[in-house]
Write a protein that holds these residues in place. Structure first.
Motif, short mmCIF file in Angstrom:
data_model
loop_
_atom_site.label_atom_id
_atom_site.label_comp_id
_atom_site.label_asym_id
_atom_site.label_seq_id
_atom_site.Cartn_x
_atom_site.Cartn_y
_atom_site.Cartn_z
N THR A 246 0.84 -1.19 0.00
CA THR A 246 0.00 0.00 0.00
C THR A 246 0.88 1.25 0.00
OG1 THR A 246 -0.07 0.21 2.40
CG2 THR A 246 -1.68 -1.26 1.38
N ASP A 247 0.25 2.41 -0.22
CA ASP A 247 1.03 3.65 -0.24
C ASP A 247 1.50 4.08 1.14
OD1 ASP A 247 -1.42 4.45 0.82
OD2 ASP A 247 -1.47 6.35 -0.28
N LEU A 248 1.08 3.35 2.18
CA LEU A 248 1.54 3.65 3.54
C LEU A 248 2.94 3.13 3.79
CD1 LEU A 248 -1.76 2.72 5.40
CD2 LEU A 248 -0.81 5.03 5.22
N ILE A 249 3.32 2.06 3.07
CA ILE A 249 4.59 1.39 3.35
C ILE A 249 5.46 1.21 2.10
CG2 ILE A 249 5.66 -0.69 4.34
CD1 ILE A 249 3.13 -1.15 5.93
N PHE A 250 4.82 0.99 0.95
CA PHE A 250 5.60 0.60 -0.23
C PHE A 250 6.66 1.63 -0.64
CE2 PHE A 250 6.41 -0.26 -4.75
CZ PHE A 250 6.87 -1.57 -4.61
N PRO A 251 6.42 2.95 -0.52
CA PRO A 251 7.50 3.88 -0.87
C PRO A 251 8.77 3.66 -0.05
CG PRO A 251 5.40 5.03 -0.77
CD PRO A 251 5.15 3.65 -0.24
N ILE A 252 8.63 3.21 1.19
CA ILE A 252 9.81 2.90 2.01
C ILE A 252 10.52 1.67 1.43
CG2 ILE A 252 10.65 2.39 4.34
CD1 ILE A 252 8.00 3.53 5.40
N ILE A 253 9.73 0.66 1.09
CA ILE A 253 10.29 -0.55 0.49
C ILE A 253 11.02 -0.22 -0.80
CG2 ILE A 253 9.63 -2.72 -0.65
CD1 ILE A 253 7.43 -3.02 1.45
N LYS A 254 10.42 0.64 -1.61
CA LYS A 254 11.03 1.03 -2.90
C LYS A 254 12.37 1.74 -2.67
CE LYS A 254 9.99 3.43 -7.23
NZ LYS A 254 9.01 4.30 -7.94
N THR A 255 12.42 2.61 -1.65
CA THR A 255 13.68 3.30 -1.33
C THR A 255 14.77 2.29 -0.96
OG1 THR A 255 12.51 5.27 -0.58
CG2 THR A 255 14.78 4.98 0.18
N ALA A 256 14.41 1.33 -0.09
CA ALA A 256 15.39 0.31 0.33
C ALA A 256 15.85 -0.52 -0.86
CB ALA A 256 14.78 -0.58 1.41
N ALA A 257 14.90 -0.87 -1.75
CA ALA A 257 15.24 -1.68 -2.93
C ALA A 257 16.20 -0.91 -3.84
CB ALA A 257 13.98 -2.07 -3.68
N GLU A 258 15.96 0.39 -4.01
CA GLU A 258 16.85 1.20 -4.86
C GLU A 258 18.25 1.27 -4.28
OE1 GLU A 258 14.74 4.86 -5.08
OE2 GLU A 258 13.35 4.18 -6.66
N ILE A 259 18.35 1.40 -2.97
CA ILE A 259 19.67 1.44 -2.33
C ILE A 259 20.41 0.13 -2.59
CG2 ILE A 259 20.88 1.56 -0.11
CD1 ILE A 259 18.56 3.35 0.87
N ALA A 260 19.66 -0.99 -2.56
CA ALA A 260 20.26 -2.31 -2.76
C ALA A 260 20.44 -2.65 -4.24
CB ALA A 260 19.40 -3.38 -2.09
N GLY A 261 19.94 -1.77 -5.12
CA GLY A 261 20.04 -2.04 -6.56
C GLY A 261 19.10 -3.16 -7.00
N LEU A 262 17.91 -3.22 -6.39
CA LEU A 262 16.96 -4.30 -6.66
C LEU A 262 15.67 -3.76 -7.27
CD1 LEU A 262 17.30 -6.24 -3.28
CD2 LEU A 262 18.31 -6.91 -5.46
N ASP A 263 14.96 -4.64 -7.95
CA ASP A 263 13.61 -4.37 -8.41
C ASP A 263 12.69 -5.25 -7.58
OD1 ASP A 263 11.13 -4.31 -9.65
OD2 ASP A 263 11.95 -4.24 -11.68
N TYR A 264 11.86 -4.65 -6.74
CA TYR A 264 11.00 -5.43 -5.84
C TYR A 264 10.16 -6.45 -6.60
CZ TYR A 264 7.23 -6.49 -2.54
OH TYR A 264 6.33 -7.15 -1.73
N ALA A 265 9.58 -6.01 -7.71
CA ALA A 265 8.68 -6.90 -8.45
C ALA A 265 9.39 -8.14 -8.99
CB ALA A 265 8.03 -6.14 -9.61
N LYS A 266 10.68 -8.01 -9.29
CA LYS A 266 11.43 -9.13 -9.85
C LYS A 266 12.20 -9.93 -8.79
CE LYS A 266 12.07 -6.76 -14.29
NZ LYS A 266 13.07 -6.20 -15.24
N SER A 267 12.09 -9.52 -7.54
CA SER A 267 12.85 -10.17 -6.46
C SER A 267 12.20 -11.48 -6.04
CB SER A 267 12.96 -9.24 -5.26
OG SER A 267 13.67 -8.07 -5.58
N ASP A 268 13.02 -12.40 -5.49
CA ASP A 268 12.46 -13.65 -4.98
C ASP A 268 11.77 -13.38 -3.64
OD1 ASP A 268 14.47 -13.47 -3.00
OD2 ASP A 268 15.82 -14.76 -4.13
N GLU A 269 11.07 -14.39 -3.15
CA GLU A 269 10.25 -14.21 -1.95
C GLU A 269 11.11 -13.86 -0.73
OE1 GLU A 269 6.92 -13.46 -0.04
OE2 GLU A 269 7.09 -13.96 -2.17
N LYS A 270 12.28 -14.47 -0.63
CA LYS A 270 13.16 -14.21 0.50
C LYS A 270 13.59 -12.74 0.54
CE LYS A 270 17.55 -15.85 2.49
NZ LYS A 270 18.70 -16.76 2.28
N THR A 271 13.91 -12.19 -0.60
CA THR A 271 14.30 -10.78 -0.69
C THR A 271 13.13 -9.87 -0.36
OG1 THR A 271 15.98 -11.29 -2.35
CG2 THR A 271 15.23 -9.00 -2.21
N LYS A 272 11.94 -10.24 -0.85
CA LYS A 272 10.75 -9.44 -0.56
C LYS A 272 10.47 -9.40 0.94
CE LYS A 272 8.25 -9.80 -4.95
NZ LYS A 272 7.01 -10.28 -5.61
#
Length: 877
Positions: A246-272
């Motif tokens: 949701t928009d309450l949390i996902f922008p934080i997740i997206k920031t963390a993913a960008e720092i790690a050089g990841l695409d959340y949608a393409k990540s495996d379940e463990k990474t998510k």
């Protein structure tokens, strides 16, 4: 195909909920702090917690209806965060409350109207549950709302009956569920299927009181307590697979993913999962720090530290190597600041606390990596559950990473043993008061039904008449108390100040005809002032009228110290940093203590300036202006409020114009000149980012100076010097002591070597090797190590084990192996001596050729050395 609800942002959902109930005469109240007023609860874990005294009848509400969006934090399900669709540590609970006003029918009707009209949830997607015996709620849903009977589920006490504990207010619940898959039909509905249903709104009908025998009696005033999960409603309305997207949390997740050089949608379940943990925990961390919590090893501080470390740990799991928490925190702050402005106001404190904790923890993680390397160097068949848990809990090393690294070397981890240790930690977490106990102070709860709160007269009257409203002995209500009895007393009115805002309670007396009761302390429970005392003469009876008189000398001391804390905060802001704020205080009769947020220690020059500034203000004789005003007006005037403190709509403002203006309910001097003098005693650090100044003011300064003068005189007599010569004399003594200690250490070293040389003849031959195992008595560890190395070198291809008891109850062990023993016989000194040390209740390790260990049971040393000798001979033959 059933229609879907309209999409709304998290902020829109929150606002629409509050607007809906405000239009229905509910008072909109701000969220309470995550640090609750209730001392029985560690954190605010439910939306109803701030209203607990009202539900108990201990406090009258200023309004019959209320609505809030309450910040909540729970850690009892922390291991499920990120792994399920809707488990969180931090969450927001939207609630509407009725205090003896409307009840079931109105609460149900409004919940349905809000769900189907405001949030446009399709009625065919909604299912409700009721308590199995609550025919009234069932009938309202079926007959008034029109829900088919087969879509109203009757559930047991475990699911649909709310109780705070074994006794106290309680009542049935009714819950609303959203159906993600209505196409599956209405047959065999299972509300426990969380892949299909989500419970989003819980209505608690608080209508009974349960006594110690389990009997339910109707409450005189029936209450409504509801909770709608903001994150859950956002998942429903935004049509995403879980709360995290949701928009309450996902922008934080997206920031963390960008720092790690990841695409959340393409990540495996463990990474998510790791990204979800970061998204959840960073929200919790931001709000905890904003509400004044700092990281530590106890209580709320431990929870904050644990959450930060989990964020860092999961960052490492997804490939983030450097510091990153402040970046994701910035996103969390931006998301929250409209609804909770204090997170932006406290931005600097949040960023500084995160930077300090992350930096320190990264160093700890490095030590964990080294420890794991030492464990693996010993080539064990299995990493024990205890070792794996120590790596996880103490060093923050993820179990998954321990497994991965171990598997690379063909070594497994004792997962069952790890889980045993983890369950012990979970139990410790469950024991951390994460329950709402409405039954605490049970005797007071019962009394609250019959007596009113205590009226405080002490701002203007040091003495008054008072009626004995209640007597308690060891927590139990009594009718009378005779001489010698320790007792707790509730008066209808009192001049005694009750402990609050850091200021301790007044002392004094209650008196009457042939009656004297000494009052040693006063505490406040809800609206009652509890006077703790002892009957010194006569008999005290319920209903008696007495004269209550405070100890004026003690009050004057407390007033001087309390006003001094206000001046101290003003001086800190002026001289050190305007952003400094209070983090706690103590105002006693003999001293004061003031805790404040600051990332560094103060310099001696700053302390001198602070002391001089305060004494200047004292000498300038600033008069006090005391006023009661609306909270909004007080803040507009610039009055300082303490973070985490909950204030009423009307507040008391203590203003020394041009110097200090604070919200405060404590007692103060009328003029700064009454303080006399102020003296700083010490400045220390008490937690990460928190400093403490201890000081004395007024009459307490003379006590402090007299004590120091006495100590100085005693030192002058002992050293036969003048006061100004004491520092030089102490320095001389310290230097002499250091020189003597060096000489003693050298003698001990020589003695150890002499003893060890005498042992050469005791070495036994085992094939081509020599074995020497011996007890050197009380030799220190360093000398023992030197002796072992010397003996091994003199013996050549050999294994030397030495033990000693340097101090009572302490065992020291050393193993020195030649290179050939390590290479040909595969014996490692570290692994070998660590196993021997366990026989003495200890452990240790080191390099393959030289290692030290220790133990706690010196009585086991002979047995341990015998075992070492036997094992060496067996393995070398």
């Amino acid at each position: 195909m059933p229609k879907s609800p309209k999409s709304l942002s998290g902020n829109q959902i929150r606002q629409k909920f509050l607007d809906f109930y405000e239009k229905r005469q509910h008072q909109v109240l701000p969220s309470a702090s995550l640090v609750p007023e209730d001392p029985t609860v560690l954190l605010t874990i439910a939306g109803m917690l701030p209203f607990k005294p009202i539900f108990l009848g201990q406090r009258q509400s200023d309004f019959a209806r209320a609505t809030t969006s309450q910040k909540c934090l729970r850690t009892n399900d922390i291991e499920n965060v990120g792994r399920t669709a809707r488990h969180h540590t931090f969450f927001e609970m939207l609630g509407n409350f009725s205090f003896g006003d409307y009840f079931k029918e109105q609460a149900i009707a409004w919940a349905w109207e809000l769900s189907t009209q405001v949030f446009a949830l399709p009625p065919e997607r909604l299912i409700v549950s009721v308590f199995r015996e609550d025919d009234e709620a069932f009938a309202i849903w079926r007959d008034k709302i029109g829900i088919p009977a087969h879509r109203i589920q009757r559930m047991g006490e475990e699911d649909n009956f709310w109780a705070s504990g074994s006794t106290g207010p309680c009542g049935p619940c009714s819950e609303l569920y959203y159906d993600f898959h209505p196409e599956k039909g209405d047959k065999d509905i299972d509300l426990e299927d969380d892949t299909r249903f989500i419970e989003y709104y819980n209505l608690v009908f608080m209508q009974y009181n349960r006594d110690a025998d389990g009997n339910l009696t109707p409450l005189q005033n029936k209450n409504i307590d509801t909770g709608l999960g903001l994150e859950r409603m956002a998942q429903i309305l935004q049509q995403v697979p879980n709360n995290y997207e949701t928009d309450l949390i996902f922008p934080i997740i997206k920031t963390a993913a960008e720092i790690a050089g990841l695409d959340y949608a393409k990540s495996d379940e463990k990474t998510k999962v790791s990204l979800k943990v970061i998204g959840d925990h960073i929200r919790a961390v931001v709000h905890l720090i904003a509400d004044g919590v700092t990281a530590s090893n106890i209580g709320r501080g431990y929870i904050l530290r644990r959450l930060i470390r989990r964020v860092v740990r999961h960052g490492r799991l997804i490939g983030i190597q450097g510091e990153f928490t402040t970046q994701v925190a910035e996103t969390a702050i931006a998301l929250a600041e409209d609804a909770y402005p204090n997170v932006r106001e406290r931005n600097n404190s949040i960023q500084a606390e995160l930077q300090r904790e992350e930096s320190q923890f990264l160093k700890t993680l490095e030590r964990g990596e080294k420890l794991l390397a030492d464990i693996l160097a010993q080539k064990p068949d299995l990493i024990s559950g205890t070792d794996a848990f120590t790596l996880y809990d103490t060093y923050g090393f993820p179990l998954e990473l321990t497994q991965e690294i171990a598997e690379e070397q063909g070594i497994t981890v004792d997962l069952a043993g790890f889980e045993v240790e983890m369950e012990k930690q979970r139990q410790r977490a469950r024991d951390a008061h994460e329950t709402i106990d409405l039954t605490v102070q049970g005797s007071l709860d019962k009394l609250a039904e019959h007596i009113h709160g205590t009226t405080f007269l002490g701002y203007s009257e040091p003495q008054s008449t008072a009626k004995i409203e209640a007597l308690l002995v060891e927590g139990q209500a009594v009718e009378s108390a005779s001489s010698g009895t320790e007792i707790q007393i509730i008066l209808d009115q009192t001049p005694f100040y009750a402990e609050s805002g850091g200021q301790i309670g007044d002392r004094g007396y209650l008196s009457g005809d042939n009656l004297v009761v000494r009052i040693e302390d006063v505490k406040k429970e809800s609206d009652f002032f509890i006077h703790f005392g002892r009957v010194e003469r006569g008999t005290l009876n319920l209903g008696d009228t007495v004269t209550a008189q405070i100890d004026r000398a003690c009050r004057r001391r407390a007033q001087a110290n309390h006003t001094a804390t206000h001046l101290l905060q003003a001086a800190l802001k002026k001289i050190v940093d305007p952003s400094i704020s209070q983090a706690g205080s103590l105002v006693a009769f003999d001293r004061l203590r003031f805790d404040f947020n600051c990332s560094r220690s103060l310099t001696s020059e700053e302390l001198v300036q602070i002391e001089e500034q305060i004494n200047t203000w004292i000498a300038e004789a600033h008069g006090a202006d005391v006023a009661i005003m609306p909270l909004t007006d007080a803040k507009a005037k610039g009055a300082i409020a303490m973070f985490g403190e909950k204030y009423a709509s009307e507040v008391r403002v203590i203003d020394f114009p041009g110097v200090s203006m604070e919200l405060c309910g404590g007692t103060h001097v009328n003029n700064t000149a009454e303080i006399g003098v102020f003296k700083i005693v010490s400045e220390t650090g008490v937690a990460s980012g928190i400093r403490r100044i201890e000081a004395v003011a007024g009459p307490a300064v003379l006590d402090y100076l007299n004590l120091r003068d006495k100590v100085v005189k005693e030192l002058c007599d002992r050293f036969k010097v003048k006061p100004e010569e004491i520092p030089e004399r102490i320095t001389t003594i310290q230097n002499e002591l250091k020189a003597s200690q060096k000489q003693l250490d050298a003698v001990k070293q020589e003695l150890a070597l002499a003893k060890s040389d005498q042992l050469l003849s005791q070495a036994e031959s085992v094939g081509e090797f020599k074995v020497l195992v011996a007890n050197l008595g009380d030799i220190e560890p360093d000398a023992l190590k030197t002796s072992a190395e010397r003996l091994q070198q003199k013996l050549g291809e050999s294994a030397v084990i030495l033990g000693s008891v340097p101090t009572e109850g302490k065992v020291s062990l050393v193993a020195a192996f030649s290179a050939k023993i390590h290479k040909d016989k595969k014996l490692q000194a570290g692994k070998f001596i660590g196993g021997i040390a366990k026989l003495c209740g200890g452990g240790g390790g080191g390099r393959p050729n030289l290692a030290q260990a220790g133990g706690k049971d010196s009585s086991k040393l002979p047995e341990a050395l015998d075992t070492a000798k036997r094992q060496l001979i067996e393995q070398l033959q």
